[in-house]
Write a protein that holds these residues in place. Structure first.
Motif, PDB file in Angstrom:
ATOM      1  N   VAL A  28      -4.739   1.398   2.689  1.00 41.59           N
ATOM      2  CA  VAL A  28      -4.602   0.736   1.391  1.00 41.59           C
ATOM      3  C   VAL A  28      -4.229  -0.732   1.585  1.00 41.59           C
ATOM      4  O   VAL A  28      -4.797  -1.629   0.943  1.00 41.59           O
ATOM      5  CB  VAL A  28      -3.541   1.441   0.523  1.00 41.59           C
ATOM      6  N   ILE A  53      -3.799   5.238  -2.081  1.00 40.19           N
ATOM      7  CA  ILE A  53      -5.065   5.528  -1.425  1.00 40.19           C
ATOM      8  C   ILE A  53      -6.099   6.003  -2.439  1.00 40.19           C
ATOM      9  O   ILE A  53      -7.292   5.699  -2.323  1.00 40.19           O
ATOM     10  CB  ILE A  53      -4.877   6.566  -0.289  1.00 40.19           C
ATOM     11  N   GLY A  70       0.831  -1.195   0.000  1.00 44.05           N
ATOM     12  CA  GLY A  70       0.000   0.000   0.000  1.00 44.05           C
ATOM     13  C   GLY A  70       0.867   1.248   0.000  1.00 44.05           C
ATOM     14  O   GLY A  70       1.854   1.320   0.732  1.00 44.05           O
TER      15      GLY A  70
END
Length: 547
Positions: free
Chosen positions: A425, A441, A404
């Motif tokens: 994320v 995100i 993420g």
């Protein structure tokens, strides 16, 4: 012979060449004595944007030919690189000599048969592992503490023979110079950083390792060859212990048996090696703990973040937080823990190659990296996505890593927010059914919001609201498929033909089911607000179901 000026003996380019020549590296052109400190190791990638630290050793993987090498040397000179390593043999031509002199970049050849990844690991060992704190402030036996290559050279001088220091699994930790004086098995060992399997089997069949584990005295080993026609010279090995713990061994390739004095010196040297191995291990552990503490402080984004960034060498640089997790069966904790550690180490090597100033630490179940990126949010996000995507691609499909990407932080106070977004994320990716492995995100914002709403509903003890609850109860009682029908209809925007095909029923059957949905749920499916409420509730029941 490479001459020396006043240099940092641990990290100078001359030191690197002394330790690795001629078994691995061969100086073709340049003056390594002018580089008093190597700033890092970078893998050259013509298709990627690479950040070069000052005085970097650049590994020219796939760089061949005089013209290509000379052009790259001039480019690296503009970046302040110290040396370019290319696959040997390299022609000692005038053009390359001129390019080296003009760019100030030394040209070094890597021995054929040597692995680039193994060279990278050896260089990282030499340049970055060792003491905690001032490397020159402490020594053991007159050798800088934890400096295994200097220690191997010192023992080689005592015995007048090339030396290797090996761990418990016969992997090479360090080696001395003069390896060209040994035989083919020793050269293969150095190139692979591992004792060849065939040679190990011969030693095991002779009981060499059993004797080595039992004895404190040097063990003499008769010559052994793997292939017919090879030449071999004898070995002398001594165990390295700390109390009852077997840490490894030291091996010398000798033409003649050791004299009693040298045999005693070899035995005494093993005790010194044990101290260095323990210091080396403790130093590595302490460095890892210190780096983890600094990264943790940075990610909190509080008052100490700026100081921690400064100690990591990242102050005054725009950065982004990456959060890497490992998907897999939740019950197999040991396997997942080992996989996390392996992938974290692999990510560290990757970041060291493409963005050397990055800071990485495994905190709990998540590996966090603080990575310098361009200040522009779009460019910074794109750069971070590229780095992460390249890593998961190179890690392969068997490595279940997902990463993420947080937001770009232009000052230390914004790193906490970047970490929070990277965590959000990562949570989506860890529960995602779409197979995504890297996202920012912005890519998963709606999914992240749905997960947040599900958490909020769970905390408040909310149950399914009446329409969906009635459908769930009806399906359970009558073994019907009204929830499945409603989900398919909403996902198809009311297209009966497409929705019925997605659940493999006849359109007329689907029309009947949709009428039953409206009757049982007691809702008007023509009302947009009702449809939105139903879709949201269905998504909260299973946030990661395909849309």
């Amino acid at each position: 012979m490479i001459s020396h000026v006043s240099v940092n003996l641990r990290t100078s380019l001359a030191r690197v060449l002394e330790d690795f020549s001629p078994a691995l590296l061969d100086l073709v052109h340049g003056r390594p004595e002018l580089v008093d400190e190597v700033g890092g190791v970078v893998i050259h990638d013509p298709g990627d944007e690479v950040t070069y630290p000052q005085r970097a050793m650049v590994l020219g993987v796939g760089v061949y030919g005089t013209e290509q090498i000379a052009r790259l040397m001039h480019e690296l000179g503009d970046h302040g690189a110290a040396a370019l390593v290319v696959r040997g043999p390299v022609e000692h031509g005038e053009a390359l000599a001129t390019a080296s002199a003009a760019s100030g970049v030394a040209l070094i050849g890597l021995a054929q048969g040597a692995s680039w990844s193994q060279l990278t690991q050896l260089l990282r060992t030499l340049l970055t592992e060792g003491d905690v704190g001032d490397s020159g402030a402490e020594s053991l036996g007159g050798v800088p503490s934890g400096d295994l290559f200097a220690l191997a050279n010192a023992v080689a001088t005592l015995l007048d023979a090339p030396i290797t220091i090996e761990d418990r699994r016969q992997r090479i930790l360090a080696f001395s110079g003069r390896q060209d004086e040994a035989d083919q098995s020793r050269v293969a060992t150095i190139l692979a950083r591992q004792v060849p399997e065939g040679y190990l089997r011969i030693l095991e069949s002779r009981g060499v390792f059993n004797e080595l584990y039992r004895s404190d005295r040097p063990v003499h080993i008769a010559p052994a060859t793997i292939e017919e026609g090879e030449t071999a010279i004898p070995r002398v090995a001594v165990a390295v212990r700390a109390g009852d713990e077997f840490l490894g061994s030291v091996w010398a390739a000798v033409e003649e048996p050791l004299t009693p004095d040298r045999e005693q010196a070899f035995q005494d040297a093993a005790k010194l090696v044990a101290l260095h191995l323990l210091r080396h291990r403790a130093g590595a552990d302490a460095q890892n703990r210190l780096r983890a503490d600094l990264v943790s402080t940075v990610l909190e984004g509080g008052m100490g973040a700026a100081d921690a960034l400064d100690r990591l060498g990242l102050v005054e640089e725009p950065t982004v937080v990456m959060a890497m997790g490992v998907t897999g069966e939740k019950g197999d904790h040991a396997q997942l823990a080992a996989e996390r550690q392996r992938l974290t180490s692999a990510l560290g090597i990757h970041l060291n190659a493409v963005q050397p100033r990055s800071a990485l630490a495994l905190l709990g179940d998540v590996a966090y990296a603080v990575v310098p990126v361009p200040a522009d949010p779009a460019a910074g996000r794109e750069r971070a996505m590229q780095i992460a995507a390249n890593f998961v691609e190179r890690a392969g499909k068997r490595a279940q890593a997902v990463i993420g990407i947080g937001s770009v932080a232009t000052d230390p106070s914004a790193l906490g927010r970047s970490r929070t977004r990277a965590d959000r994320v990562l949570r989506v990716l860890m529960s995602d059914q779409s197979g995504r492995r890297v996202a920012s995100i912005g890519d998963v914002y709606i999914d992240a919001l749905l997960l947040d709403l599900r958490d909020l509903a769970a905390v408040q003890g909310d149950e399914l609201l009446s329409p969906v609850a009635r459908l769930v109860h009806y399906d359970a009682k009558h073994r019907s498929h009204l929830i499945e029908t409603l989900r398919a209809w909403l996902d198809a925007f009311g297209d009966i033909i497409g929705a019925s095909a997605s659940v493999f029923v006849h359109p007329n059957t689907f029309r009947y089911r949709i009428r039953r949905v409206a009757e049982v749920a007691e809702v008007d499916l023509q009302d947009p607000s009702v449809r939105f409420a139903l879709m949201l509730q269905l998504r909260l029941m299973n946030p990661c179901a395909p849309e």
